[in-house]
Design an enzyme around this catalytic site. Sequence first.
Site, PDB file in Angstrom:
ATOM      1  CG  ASP A  87     -15.055  44.193  -0.814  1.00 22.21           C
ATOM      2  OD1 ASP A  87     -16.251  44.100  -0.453  1.00 22.21           O
ATOM      3  OD2 ASP A  87     -14.486  45.286  -0.987  1.00 22.21           O
TER       4      ASP A  87
ATOM      5  CG  HIS B 187     -15.775  47.431  -4.560  1.00 25.93           C
ATOM      6  ND1 HIS B 187     -15.281  47.524  -5.834  1.00 25.93           N
ATOM      7  CD2 HIS B 187     -14.825  48.001  -3.761  1.00 25.93           C
ATOM      8  CE1 HIS B 187     -14.098  48.124  -5.826  1.00 25.93           C
ATOM      9  NE2 HIS B 187     -13.803  48.430  -4.565  1.00 25.93           N
TER      10      HIS B 187
ATOM     11  CD  GLU C 104     -16.665  45.690  -8.190  1.00 26.42           C
ATOM     12  OE1 GLU C 104     -16.607  46.867  -7.765  1.00 26.42           O
ATOM     13  OE2 GLU C 104     -15.807  44.823  -7.939  1.00 26.42           O
TER      14      GLU C 104
ATOM     15  NE  ARG D 228     -10.200  49.398  -8.441  1.00 27.66           N
ATOM     16  CZ  ARG D 228     -10.368  49.973  -7.268  1.00 27.66           C
ATOM     17  NH1 ARG D 228     -10.555  49.222  -6.186  1.00 27.66           N
ATOM     18  NH2 ARG D 228     -10.344  51.284  -7.155  1.00 27.66           N
TER      19      ARG D 228
ATOM     20  CB  ALA E 298     -12.915  46.706   1.495  1.00 24.10           C
TER      21      ALA E 298
END
Length: 310
Positions: free
Chosen positions: A250, A274, A255, A229, A276
């Site tokens: 990632d 983000h 965000e 995170r 993955a």
Amino acid sequence: MRSYAVEPLQVVLPDAALAAAVGEIDGAEVSVWSGADEPPRHVDLWVPPYLTSTVAIDRVGDLPGLRVVQLQMAGYDGMPEKMPPGVTMCNASGVHDDATAEHAVGLILASLRGTVEAVRHQAEGRWVRMPGRQSLADARVLILGYGSIGRALAERLLPMKAIVTGVASRPRSDDLLDEVHGFGDLPALLPAQDVVVLLVPHTDRTDKMVNDAFLSKLSDDTLVVNVARGAVADTDAILAHAGRLRFALDVTDPEPLPDGHPLWSAPGVLITPHVAGGTTAMLPRMAALVRAQAERLVAGEELAHVVHRG
């Protein structure tokens, strides 16, 4: 555990693709609700949309009769606090292990072997040699957050001849790595690493765990990969060490990363948005989990992956 079913169990999913993959369930009715219009009249088990923010569950209080929320993410920070009384929440532990581990390997290789630079050189029409890049073979890789995804990552790194160290909240033995270290061992372990992969959940304990003091312990040119995170790493600290260290992220904090944010142009930083866990592997695994959870409810059995009990 008693059954929540009211014959039949009402299972509400966010889209038709997941509903088709789940299929028919004995003792249950499966329906689709996107969350954008009026809610169903009764819901026993709700699967919210696949969003990594708490926005995914903003309508949880609008669902009459709700007993169980089954997330499509492994992470759930900020979500238990939104659960109404009597509602149990489960995460998607295991669903994203393989995809996230794959992405971590991809980020490691892209950064170590200069793929990022090569893509830029190609766009410029230039042939630039890059001798002496770090190989993953013999590289020392520390996995911070050695849970199910960390193990999946180790299972991929070890055949590639990396030297893997696992770190978790508490030390323990492990059949794959022999030993998993505790957080207390980090000061001694960090200076010797070539790569550090962040996989810890975001909690009060891990919030901005990767800060200036943490990064200062790493040797020059160490690669830090964050597939956990964004908030487990201090963005200001990343910017301060960018260039001396390399980063493959990632996830970020904030965000989504806003246009013009200094992370976009920081030296030695690779960013993916983000992605993955959101691969073709997700749908069949998520469908299997939903089906299994519904069958447990129908049978009055204990749910899997409970992270909050209502």
